[in-house]
Design a protein around this motif. Structure first.
Motif, PDB file in Angstrom:
ATOM      1  N   PRO A 147      14.542  41.093 -28.341  1.00 48.78           N
ATOM      2  CA  PRO A 147      15.019  41.896 -27.197  1.00 48.78           C
ATOM      3  C   PRO A 147      16.512  41.653 -26.970  1.00 48.78           C
ATOM      4  N   ASP A 148      17.249  42.712 -26.698  1.00 48.68           N
ATOM      5  CA  ASP A 148      18.701  42.592 -26.460  1.00 48.68           C
ATOM      6  C   ASP A 148      18.992  43.057 -25.035  1.00 48.68           C
ATOM      7  N   ILE A 149      18.929  42.090 -24.131  1.00 44.67           N
ATOM      8  CA  ILE A 149      19.060  42.416 -22.703  1.00 44.67           C
ATOM      9  C   ILE A 149      20.471  42.899 -22.373  1.00 44.67           C
TER      10      ILE A 149
ATOM     11  N   ARG B  54      24.675  46.232 -19.009  1.00 45.73           N
ATOM     12  CA  ARG B  54      24.070  45.075 -18.333  1.00 45.73           C
ATOM     13  C   ARG B  54      24.918  43.814 -18.509  1.00 45.73           C
ATOM     14  N   GLY B  55      25.423  43.598 -19.733  1.00 47.71           N
ATOM     15  CA  GLY B  55      26.182  42.358 -19.943  1.00 47.71           C
ATOM     16  C   GLY B  55      27.117  42.432 -21.133  1.00 47.71           C
ATOM     17  N   ILE B  56      27.965  41.448 -21.236  1.00 45.08           N
ATOM     18  CA  ILE B  56      28.850  41.332 -22.391  1.00 45.08           C
ATOM     19  C   ILE B  56      28.095  40.571 -23.489  1.00 45.08           C
ATOM     20  N   HIS B  57      28.738  40.396 -24.632  1.00 42.14           N
ATOM     21  CA  HIS B  57      28.099  39.698 -25.760  1.00 42.14           C
ATOM     22  C   HIS B  57      28.776  38.350 -25.918  1.00 42.14           C
ATOM     23  N   MET B  58      28.218  37.376 -25.226  1.00 47.75           N
ATOM     24  CA  MET B  58      28.898  36.082 -25.155  1.00 47.75           C
ATOM     25  C   MET B  58      29.042  35.416 -26.519  1.00 47.75           C
ATOM     26  N   SER B  59      28.064  35.623 -27.360  1.00 51.05           N
ATOM     27  CA  SER B  59      28.132  34.948 -28.672  1.00 51.05           C
ATOM     28  C   SER B  59      29.337  35.424 -29.463  1.00 51.05           C
ATOM     29  N   ARG B  60      29.763  36.653 -29.252  1.00 53.08           N
ATOM     30  CA  ARG B  60      30.910  37.177 -30.018  1.00 53.08           C
ATOM     31  C   ARG B  60      32.208  36.470 -29.582  1.00 53.08           C
ATOM     32  N   LEU B  61      32.308  36.202 -28.297  1.00 53.02           N
ATOM     33  CA  LEU B  61      33.486  35.458 -27.826  1.00 53.02           C
ATOM     34  C   LEU B  61      33.436  34.026 -28.357  1.00 53.02           C
TER      35      LEU B  61
END
Ligand SMILES: Nc1nc2c(ncn2[C@@H]2O[C@H](COP(=O)(O)OP(=O)(O)OP(=O)(O)O)[C@@H](O)[C@H]2O)c(=O)[nH]1
Length: 298
Positions: free
Chosen positions: A7-9, A55-62
């Motif tokens: 799932p990709d919230i 819904r949100g940003i992609h923290m893992s990419r940062l």
């Protein structure tokens, strides 16, 4: 949903559509390279979330983009590349990116007289922002130094004069008597108060710099203040420090003015906000002075 699909919230629509000024992570452990040293640092990294529906940003990419900072010497171009990666990995979601790196810079400092040296730690924060192709770097540096109160020194001198009158009233003076008196506790019946003080520098750098001028700024600021706190100290060094303080009496206003002049002369700085704090030994409170240059307009 396929059982193998995770799932990709973050990719879902937000329940309440609202852009956010900054979203990211604070306190990420990061070993950075600077001045030939590997330094323990923490990073705060984030982007704006302009798409209020997302819904949100992609923290893992940062997080993954930060790895570049563990590989290359910290510099404005490297910071800019990392921030550009933040934005490239958040196309359609974010238009601004920022990173703050907190670390302690360690510089080896020679003693004043003896052939010794020791390490001094300077807390620094390097903050970089990228927005609409505009890139800015700001530095925060904390510098400890020693300050001796000029008013207290004048009052102490007056007491020494009074003691001299008391001790030598109606006496014919010999050079040897005065010399002995000067070496006695009566000869220094009062001492001025001095305190460990700190200069908190916030500096905006020119945009074109290829390197972070941290060491040069610290050296310039310490030279302007004149009585930086010491590392390795033998008695000869302590005596030289006592002389340096006696020749360098300053209120917090003096310290702020000296730093203002020195930083205006320093290359690569286009705005600053200085705060000096004299942690008074006379009072239980501090004496504080601020000085700014181009700070509001920037
Ligand atoms: N956006 C967001 N993510 C969070 C938060 N707290 C933890 N995370 C986690 O951060 C992890 C990494 O997020 P993503 O970068 O979206 O991970 P991903 O979907 O596997 O990576 P991409 O395929 O590149 O999008 C996810 O497992 C999130 O649950 C939070 O408050 N906000």
């Amino acid at each position: 949903m396929n059982a193998l699909t995770l799932p990709d919230i973050a990719a879902q629509a937000a329940r309440q559509a609202l852009p956010l000024e900054w979203v990211g992570m604070c306190g990420i452990a990061l070993p950075v390279l600077f001045d030939g040293q590997r330094l323990v640092a923490t990073a705060d990294a984030g982007v704006s979330l302009d798409d209020g529906e997302a819904r949100g940003i992609h923290m893992s990419r940062l997080y993954l983009a930060l790895e570049q900072l563990a590989q290359e010497t910290l510099s404005p171009p490297v910071l800019q590349r990392v921030l550009q990666r933040f934005l490239d990995s958040h196309r359609g979601l974010s238009s601004s990116a920022s990173i703050k790196i907190h670390t302690d810079l360690l510089l080896k400092r020679p003693a004043l007289i003896s052939p010794l040296a020791g390490w001094k730690s300077y807390p620094v924060t390097i903050e970089a922002r990228l927005k609409n192709a505009m890139f800015h770097v700001e530095l925060k540096i904390d510098l400890p130094y020693s300050s001796t109160c000029p008013c207290s020194a004048a009052l102490a001198r007056q007491l020494i004069q009074q003691q001299f009158i008391t001790d030598f009233a109606n006496t014919s003076l010999q050079h040897a008597d005065v010399l002995a008196w000067l070496g006695s506790t009566n000869g220094i019946v009062a001492t001025p108060h001095s305190q460990r003080s700190s200069a908190q520098l916030r500096l905006r750098l020119d945009d074109y710099l290829d390197e972070l001028p941290l060491v040069a700024i610290i050296n310039d600021a310490e030279a302007a203040l004149g009585t930086a706190v010491q590392t390795a100290v033998k008695r000869a060094d302590e005596q030289a420090f006592a002389l340096a303080n006696g020749q360098n009496l300053m209120f917090c206003e003096d310290a702020a003015r000296r730093l203002n002049q020195a930083l205006k002369r320093a290359p690569g700085i286009n705005a600053f906000h200085i705060r000096v704090v004299h942690a008074e030994s006379l009072h239980a409170h501090d004496a504080v002075a601020d000085s700014r240059w181009n700070w509001e307009a920037a």
